[in-house]
Motif scaffolding. Sequence first.
Motif, PDB file in Angstrom:
ATOM      1  N   VAL A 283       0.861  -1.178   0.000  1.00  0.00           N
ATOM      2  CA  VAL A 283       0.000   0.000   0.000  1.00  0.00           C
ATOM      3  C   VAL A 283       0.898   1.229   0.000  1.00  0.00           C
ATOM      4  CG1 VAL A 283      -0.174   0.030   2.526  1.00  0.00           C
ATOM      5  CG2 VAL A 283      -1.883   1.204   1.156  1.00  0.00           C
ATOM      6  N   GLU A 284       0.557   2.185  -0.849  1.00  0.00           N
ATOM      7  CA  GLU A 284       1.341   3.419  -0.917  1.00  0.00           C
ATOM      8  C   GLU A 284       0.711   4.450   0.000  1.00  0.00           C
ATOM      9  OE1 GLU A 284       1.888   6.206  -4.496  1.00  0.00           O
ATOM     10  OE2 GLU A 284       3.666   4.921  -4.550  1.00  0.00           O
ATOM     11  N   VAL A 285       1.537   4.993   0.882  1.00  0.00           N
ATOM     12  CA  VAL A 285       1.069   5.931   1.899  1.00  0.00           C
ATOM     13  C   VAL A 285       1.784   7.263   1.711  1.00  0.00           C
ATOM     14  CG1 VAL A 285       0.980   6.395   4.379  1.00  0.00           C
ATOM     15  CG2 VAL A 285       0.579   4.075   3.534  1.00  0.00           C
ATOM     16  N   GLU A 286       1.028   8.336   1.770  1.00  0.00           N
ATOM     17  CA  GLU A 286       1.645   9.663   1.719  1.00  0.00           C
ATOM     18  C   GLU A 286       1.972  10.120   3.131  1.00  0.00           C
ATOM     19  OE1 GLU A 286       1.061  14.136  -0.162  1.00  0.00           O
ATOM     20  OE2 GLU A 286      -0.715  12.939   0.296  1.00  0.00           O
ATOM     21  N   VAL A 287       3.244  10.406   3.361  1.00  0.00           N
ATOM     22  CA  VAL A 287       3.708  10.934   4.641  1.00  0.00           C
ATOM     23  C   VAL A 287       3.802  12.446   4.492  1.00  0.00           C
ATOM     24  CG1 VAL A 287       5.607  11.032   6.281  1.00  0.00           C
ATOM     25  CG2 VAL A 287       4.983   8.851   5.224  1.00  0.00           C
ATOM     26  N   ARG A 288       2.990  13.164   5.257  1.00  0.00           N
ATOM     27  CA  ARG A 288       3.012  14.624   5.240  1.00  0.00           C
ATOM     28  C   ARG A 288       3.542  15.112   6.591  1.00  0.00           C
ATOM     29  NH1 ARG A 288      -1.018  17.405   5.295  1.00  0.00           N
ATOM     30  NH2 ARG A 288      -0.543  19.016   3.746  1.00  0.00           N
ATOM     31  N   GLY A 289       4.498  16.014   6.528  1.00  0.00           N
ATOM     32  CA  GLY A 289       5.092  16.507   7.766  1.00  0.00           C
ATOM     33  C   GLY A 289       6.201  15.612   8.274  1.00  0.00           C
ATOM     34  N   LEU A 290       6.995  15.050   7.367  1.00  0.00           N
ATOM     35  CA  LEU A 290       8.101  14.170   7.755  1.00  0.00           C
ATOM     36  C   LEU A 290       9.141  14.969   8.549  1.00  0.00           C
ATOM     37  CD1 LEU A 290       9.489  11.390   7.531  1.00  0.00           C
ATOM     38  CD2 LEU A 290      10.516  12.170   5.377  1.00  0.00           C
ATOM     39  N   ALA A 291       9.347  14.567   9.784  1.00  0.00           N
ATOM     40  CA  ALA A 291      10.345  15.177  10.695  1.00  0.00           C
ATOM     41  C   ALA A 291      10.074  16.650  10.981  1.00  0.00           C
ATOM     42  CB  ALA A 291      11.759  15.000  10.141  1.00  0.00           C
ATOM     43  N   THR A 292       8.839  17.112  10.778  1.00  0.00           N
ATOM     44  CA  THR A 292       8.531  18.518  11.075  1.00  0.00           C
ATOM     45  C   THR A 292       8.812  18.852  12.531  1.00  0.00           C
ATOM     46  OG1 THR A 292       6.844  18.666   9.346  1.00  0.00           O
ATOM     47  CG2 THR A 292       6.683  20.238  11.149  1.00  0.00           C
ATOM     48  N   HIS A 293       8.438  17.962  13.450  1.00  0.00           N
ATOM     49  CA  HIS A 293       8.651  18.241  14.870  1.00  0.00           C
ATOM     50  C   HIS A 293      10.130  18.429  15.191  1.00  0.00           C
ATOM     51  CE1 HIS A 293       4.759  15.961  15.002  1.00  0.00           C
ATOM     52  NE2 HIS A 293       4.452  16.964  15.801  1.00  0.00           N
ATOM     53  N   LEU A 294      11.003  17.741  14.481  1.00  0.00           N
ATOM     54  CA  LEU A 294      12.436  17.795  14.773  1.00  0.00           C
ATOM     55  C   LEU A 294      13.107  18.971  14.084  1.00  0.00           C
ATOM     56  CD1 LEU A 294      13.275  13.997  14.451  1.00  0.00           C
ATOM     57  CD2 LEU A 294      12.606  15.277  16.485  1.00  0.00           C
ATOM     58  N   LEU A 295      12.818  19.158  12.802  1.00  0.00           N
ATOM     59  CA  LEU A 295      13.473  20.220  12.045  1.00  0.00           C
ATOM     60  C   LEU A 295      12.966  21.592  12.450  1.00  0.00           C
ATOM     61  CD1 LEU A 295      13.473  18.652   8.465  1.00  0.00           C
ATOM     62  CD2 LEU A 295      15.249  18.533  10.220  1.00  0.00           C
ATOM     63  N   GLY A 296      11.667  21.684  12.743  1.00  0.00           N
ATOM     64  CA  GLY A 296      11.080  22.966  13.084  1.00  0.00           C
ATOM     65  C   GLY A 296      10.715  23.756  11.841  1.00  0.00           C
ATOM     66  N   TRP A 297      10.558  25.053  12.006  1.00  0.00           N
ATOM     67  CA  TRP A 297      10.174  25.912  10.888  1.00  0.00           C
ATOM     68  C   TRP A 297      10.653  27.324  11.169  1.00  0.00           C
ATOM     69  CZ3 TRP A 297       6.724  23.286  14.012  1.00  0.00           C
ATOM     70  CH2 TRP A 297       5.994  24.025  14.928  1.00  0.00           C
ATOM     71  N   MET A 298      10.429  28.220  10.203  1.00  0.00           N
ATOM     72  CA  MET A 298      10.887  29.600  10.292  1.00  0.00           C
ATOM     73  C   MET A 298       9.708  30.529  10.584  1.00  0.00           C
ATOM     74  SD  MET A 298      14.122  29.115   9.578  1.00  0.00           S
ATOM     75  CE  MET A 298      14.790  30.745   9.190  1.00  0.00           C
ATOM     76  N   ARG A 299      10.036  31.699  11.092  1.00  0.00           N
ATOM     77  CA  ARG A 299       9.022  32.735  11.328  1.00  0.00           C
ATOM     78  C   ARG A 299       9.662  34.099  11.101  1.00  0.00           C
ATOM     79  NH1 ARG A 299      10.757  35.120  15.774  1.00  0.00           N
ATOM     80  NH2 ARG A 299      11.633  33.889  17.504  1.00  0.00           N
ATOM     81  N   PRO A 300       8.835  35.151  10.926  1.00  0.00           N
ATOM     82  CA  PRO A 300       9.411  36.494  10.777  1.00  0.00           C
ATOM     83  C   PRO A 300      10.174  36.905  12.025  1.00  0.00           C
ATOM     84  CG  PRO A 300       7.121  36.461  10.062  1.00  0.00           C
ATOM     85  CD  PRO A 300       7.371  35.140  10.722  1.00  0.00           C
ATOM     86  N   VAL A 301      11.222  37.656  11.817  1.00  0.00           N
ATOM     87  CA  VAL A 301      12.031  38.116  12.947  1.00  0.00           C
ATOM     88  C   VAL A 301      11.186  38.999  13.857  1.00  0.00           C
ATOM     89  CG1 VAL A 301      12.919  40.178  11.786  1.00  0.00           C
ATOM     90  CG2 VAL A 301      14.277  39.068  13.568  1.00  0.00           C
ATOM     91  N   GLN A 302      11.456  38.914  15.147  1.00  0.00           N
ATOM     92  CA  GLN A 302      10.728  39.697  16.133  1.00  0.00           C
ATOM     93  C   GLN A 302      11.714  40.477  16.998  1.00  0.00           C
ATOM     94  OE1 GLN A 302       8.348  36.819  18.236  1.00  0.00           O
ATOM     95  NE2 GLN A 302       7.070  36.364  16.467  1.00  0.00           N
ATOM     96  N   TYR A 334      19.642  41.200  12.249  1.00  0.00           N
ATOM     97  CA  TYR A 334      18.310  40.894  11.740  1.00  0.00           C
ATOM     98  C   TYR A 334      17.686  42.150  11.142  1.00  0.00           C
ATOM     99  CZ  TYR A 334      18.542  36.439  14.205  1.00  0.00           C
ATOM    100  OH  TYR A 334      18.905  35.184  14.630  1.00  0.00           O
ATOM    101  N   LEU A 335      17.235  42.022   9.899  1.00  0.00           N
ATOM    102  CA  LEU A 335      16.552  43.104   9.208  1.00  0.00           C
ATOM    103  C   LEU A 335      15.049  42.806   9.208  1.00  0.00           C
ATOM    104  CD1 LEU A 335      19.041  43.648   6.255  1.00  0.00           C
ATOM    105  CD2 LEU A 335      19.001  44.730   8.513  1.00  0.00           C
ATOM    106  N   PRO A 336      14.218  43.810   8.932  1.00  0.00           N
ATOM    107  CA  PRO A 336      12.773  43.631   9.090  1.00  0.00           C
ATOM    108  C   PRO A 336      12.168  42.467   8.319  1.00  0.00           C
ATOM    109  CG  PRO A 336      13.293  45.947   8.872  1.00  0.00           C
ATOM    110  CD  PRO A 336      14.570  45.214   8.624  1.00  0.00           C
ATOM    111  N   ASP A 337      12.678  42.155   7.138  1.00  0.00           N
ATOM    112  CA  ASP A 337      12.086  41.078   6.347  1.00  0.00           C
ATOM    113  C   ASP A 337      12.786  39.742   6.542  1.00  0.00           C
ATOM    114  OD1 ASP A 337       9.964  42.469   5.056  1.00  0.00           O
ATOM    115  OD2 ASP A 337      11.452  43.497   3.839  1.00  0.00           O
ATOM    116  N   ASP A 338      13.719  39.674   7.492  1.00  0.00           N
ATOM    117  CA  ASP A 338      14.420  38.415   7.748  1.00  0.00           C
ATOM    118  C   ASP A 338      13.488  37.399   8.399  1.00  0.00           C
ATOM    119  OD1 ASP A 338      16.704  39.417   6.716  1.00  0.00           O
ATOM    120  OD2 ASP A 338      17.826  39.512   8.592  1.00  0.00           O
ATOM    121  N   GLU A 339      13.885  36.146   8.267  1.00  0.00           N
ATOM    122  CA  GLU A 339      13.209  35.078   8.991  1.00  0.00           C
ATOM    123  C   GLU A 339      14.215  34.415   9.923  1.00  0.00           C
ATOM    124  OE1 GLU A 339      10.968  32.437   6.499  1.00  0.00           O
ATOM    125  OE2 GLU A 339       9.306  33.867   6.541  1.00  0.00           O
ATOM    126  N   VAL A 340      13.687  33.835  10.993  1.00  0.00           N
ATOM    127  CA  VAL A 340      14.521  33.242  12.026  1.00  0.00           C
ATOM    128  C   VAL A 340      13.932  31.891  12.395  1.00  0.00           C
ATOM    129  CG1 VAL A 340      13.194  34.383  13.844  1.00  0.00           C
ATOM    130  CG2 VAL A 340      15.529  33.678  14.323  1.00  0.00           C
TER     131      VAL A 340
END
Length: 773
Positions: A283-302, A334-340
């Motif tokens: 059966v073919e399964v789509e894995v969405r969010g592989l290792a998201t909890h570990l890698l994390g993500w980016m957000r606008p600088v604050q 960090y500049l206004p449009d940077d991400e962190v």
Amino acid sequence: MVRRAVPSMFHRRLLLMGGLVSFALCGTAARMAQMTLRHGDDARADAELRLVRQSWTPTIRGRILDRHGRVLARPAPGFDLAVDFRVLNGRWARDQATAYAKRAHRALWGRLAPEQRAELVARYQPAFDAHLRSLLPRLAEACGTPVETLEAERASVIERVERMHAVFQRRNLSAAEAAALEQGRELSDAAAARIAEAEIREQTIPHALARDVPDAAALSIARLLEQTTEVRPGGASGEACRVKTYPGVTLVESGRRDYPLESVRVSVDRRTFPGPLRSDEPVEVEVRGLATHLLGWMRPVQAEDVKARTARLDLDPVFRADALSPSGADRGAYLPDDEVGATGIEASMEPVLRGLRGLSTLRLESGDTSELPARAGLDVRLTLDIALQARIHALMLPEAGLARVHEWHGRENESMSPGTPLHGAAVVLDVDSGDILAMVSTPSFTRDDLARDAASVFRDPVRTPWVNRALNKPYPPGSIVKAPILCEAALQGVLREGETIACTGHLYPAAPEAFRCWIYKSFGLTHQDTFQHALNPVEALMVSCNIFFYTLGRRLGPEGIAHAYRHWGVERPFDLGAGEEFAGKIGALGAPDGALDTQDATFMGMGQGPIAWTPLHAANAMATLARAGGILAPRLIADQPRPAAQGRLDYPAWSLRAALAGMEKSVSDRQGTGNHLTFADGRQEDIFTLPPGVRIWGKTGTAQAPSIVAPATEGAAPQVLRSGDHSWFVVMAGHDRPRFVIAVMMEYAGSGGRVSGPIVNQIIAALHAEGYL
């Protein structure tokens, strides 16, 4: 070893970006000079600064790689189209009109009154205003973005920056008035005017209007940016001047991230699944969010990111020396449009991943230029095997079949009917190195899910997809803790070699409803009945006798049982760098003192009572047994120094032999709790279908858990959303000795053997398929 980001990508983008990403760095110094003009040294410094023009050249963020060099996170291709704030708010037109008026009337300019100068500037400004009015339509056509979108973003930028300026203006004015009052004077109108006119950084730099401009469009726009246009502020008969066709426009590296393996499709082999699910067809399964909890993500600088970096520059001389340019500018500011990095590895390794901008300096009086080259962010390599991670993640999705409620699970729980999805976590640990090869938490989510519908990610009380169940959620250990408890009892001298303990069904003769063995609770029998003798440690582990381990918990007592759990890392964070961690808790959750009594210690002897840990704690405890008591902290970031051995628990050799023998019989002997499945028709089959030569040692656990209850609402009573027991199975696998530890926990799923066992079996197959076994 830490490696730099791919040079070819870095240099290709530098060539594309050369000379386009710039902003004046001398503005702050010029304003300081203006405020102190009466001082000759400052005036000369100001004049010198005006003869130097500096601009940044871009850098790129480092990549995140798995243990085999597969790319998990990288700079996203594409650029942002940015426009200088002085162009966005029209200040550029006034400045150009002023410069034109000075040139056109240079002979008279020095003798003109301020009102006359302002009149001339107002006469010439409309031509420059008209040039600016045509800018956004031309940009919209060049980058394929609706002009309405650019106009809306322009208005948003102006509103945001002007609000920031007002805040700084009020703060600085209040500080200046307070300082003047302390000196016994009033703040002069001139000083107040200077404060009002002082620009903040955001008023002097470009701001993004269009994001993620594709490379092809960016190349086309880059050529356009060199063009100039003739403007005639004085009319057809007046002197012409040439200005940039696209004034103040620049292309900047988007700064966003691409996670190329965030969603993958995995083919799951079902030939060794339990009978009701077995099939020759994968059966073919789509894995969405592989290792998201570990890698994390980016957000606008604050603002707090800027403060944190400034604080580190102040406190860390090595960091400061590396980050500052010869002129003292922070190349990683960090500049206004940077991400962190917001969470996970992206956040914990932010100082490593973040590169340093280059600095281009032009001396106007001589035309000489100098370049301080940009430095790409460093790559970060993890211990994770993303292929193994994907296989395990797929196995634990409901679509594969194992992570659903089935009738043969034998549940006595009406909160979930057959077919209900199950959620859980799995950890795979290398015994010898402490490397985490896989750490899966289901359900997961993608970064697009987070951007589009954060409510669905953060407000689901049952699925709780934002929680890393392997690392950051408390669970009672249940019976998987019995093998380590055996060794601890021997270490602390409360269990002697050769000693046996009778299973009487309930620990206290006068209390048959308390401290019961599972076999007595389910069948009214005792293990004394089935074995016809008191149990030795190997037999007690094989059949998971509660009475045996209640007895050990009582003998260890509050202090001894607390020492035991702390030996396995409970209440000590692992500091993996993968986000928030639950360090474990000895004592009731929420109770600050963690005080225990004898009854608590008795329950904790078989993994219940006031004790909570995570699947990573479970894997770590079993790895400690596999190393014969050797303590080695798990690690996720391979580029960090390998943890040194942190001591050894001197478990008696006989207790280690008994623990391993009992765990092996638990999965290999027909009486073992982790040996076989029994279906409704009475048919039985082995849980494990091992690859040739593979040997395993395992322990099941079925841990009583608090229910998830929706609070009462108006007109409705509280609703139980989930109830029942958590399902655990922990296994050591290897050939001649344990090489890997697998810990699986499925929430509110019931039996450890029937639910988690088949998942562990498939993880062993995945380890074999990936070349580990």
